[in-house]
Design an enzyme around this catalytic site. Structure first.
Site, PDB file in Angstrom:
ATOM      1  N   GLU A  52       0.819  -1.216   0.000  1.00 27.63           N
ATOM      2  CA  GLU A  52       0.000   0.000   0.000  1.00 27.63           C
ATOM      3  C   GLU A  52       0.854   1.268   0.000  1.00 27.63           C
ATOM      4  OE1 GLU A  52      -2.444  -0.903   3.468  1.00 27.63           O
ATOM      5  OE2 GLU A  52      -3.981  -1.722   2.136  1.00 27.63           O
ATOM      6  N   CYS A  53       1.985   1.193  -0.678  1.00 25.65           N
ATOM      7  CA  CYS A  53       2.955   2.287  -0.725  1.00 25.65           C
ATOM      8  C   CYS A  53       2.883   2.968  -2.086  1.00 25.65           C
ATOM      9  CB  CYS A  53       4.355   1.702  -0.503  1.00 25.65           C
ATOM     10  SG  CYS A  53       5.706   2.898  -0.624  1.00 25.65           S
ATOM     11  N   GLY A  54       3.270   4.216  -2.137  1.00 27.53           N
ATOM     12  CA  GLY A  54       3.331   4.926  -3.404  1.00 27.53           C
ATOM     13  C   GLY A  54       4.353   4.343  -4.365  1.00 27.53           C
ATOM     14  N   THR A  56       4.735   1.026  -4.722  1.00 29.87           N
ATOM     15  CA  THR A  56       4.321  -0.357  -4.990  1.00 29.87           C
ATOM     16  C   THR A  56       4.406  -0.695  -6.477  1.00 29.87           C
ATOM     17  OG1 THR A  56       2.952  -0.410  -3.017  1.00 29.87           O
ATOM     18  CG2 THR A  56       2.447  -2.037  -4.700  1.00 29.87           C
TER      19      THR A  56
END
Length: 173
Positions: A52-54, A56
């Site tokens: 759920e990371c920018g 990803t």
């Protein structure tokens, strides 16, 4: 005298450990374990990841790099971590997310701590050897065939960047 002997013994032990390269096992997201030693003789790109990371989207680049170089010996190891509070709640959810959205077939660990006091021993050894500790998700560590850290990169360096590819190519047979 005993203190001097202990200091000498610790220094010799640390040199011997450094000479053998990084070691350790990770719990495999598929069950069982993944051993750094089993990949000795091959370059290994280790990346702490989060679903759920920018950053990803970099999973796609990791898979491309793995597809490009795996037949020449490269191992790409994804290490999902919730240390930055951006990972899914379970290893099963991570595995499904990566398979459905990115078609990943590279080795992947279970959810693992990568920094601080709870860091996995591999990450503690990297920190002790180089001073490098992941500052965010998708930090990259290139391990040489001898098991030693060759180079590290932060999240902004994409897996398929010229810099990372050059580092990998320099280590391939």
């Amino acid at each position: 005298m005993a203190r001097a002997f202990l200091a000498l013994w610790l220094a010799i032990w640390a040199q011997a450990a450094a000479a053998t390269g990084l070691t350790g096992t990770f719990p495999n997201i598929d069950g069982g374990t993944l051993s750094i030693e089993s990949w000795r003789g091959h370059p290994v790109l280790v990346v702490n990841t989060a679903s759920e990371c920018g950053f990803t989207y970099q999973y796609e680049g990791l898979q491309k790099v793995y597809d490009t170089y795996r037949d020449r010996g490269l191992v790409v190891l994804a290490v999902p971590s919730d240390d930055f509070r951006q990972e899914l709640d379970s290893a099963e959810a991570v595995k499904e997310f990566c398979a459905v959205n990115f078609g990943l077939d590279l080795p992947m660990t279970d959810i693992t701590h990568v920094r601080g006091a709870k860091a996995h021993p591999f990450y503690k050894a990297v920190r002790d050897e180089t001073g490098f500790e992941p500052s965010w998700n998708f930090n990259k560590i290139l391990i040489g065939p001898d098991g030693k850290v060759v180079k590290t990169w932060d999240s902004r360096t994409k897996p398929e960047s010229a810099e990372i590819r050059a580092g990998i190519e320099a280590l391939l047979n």
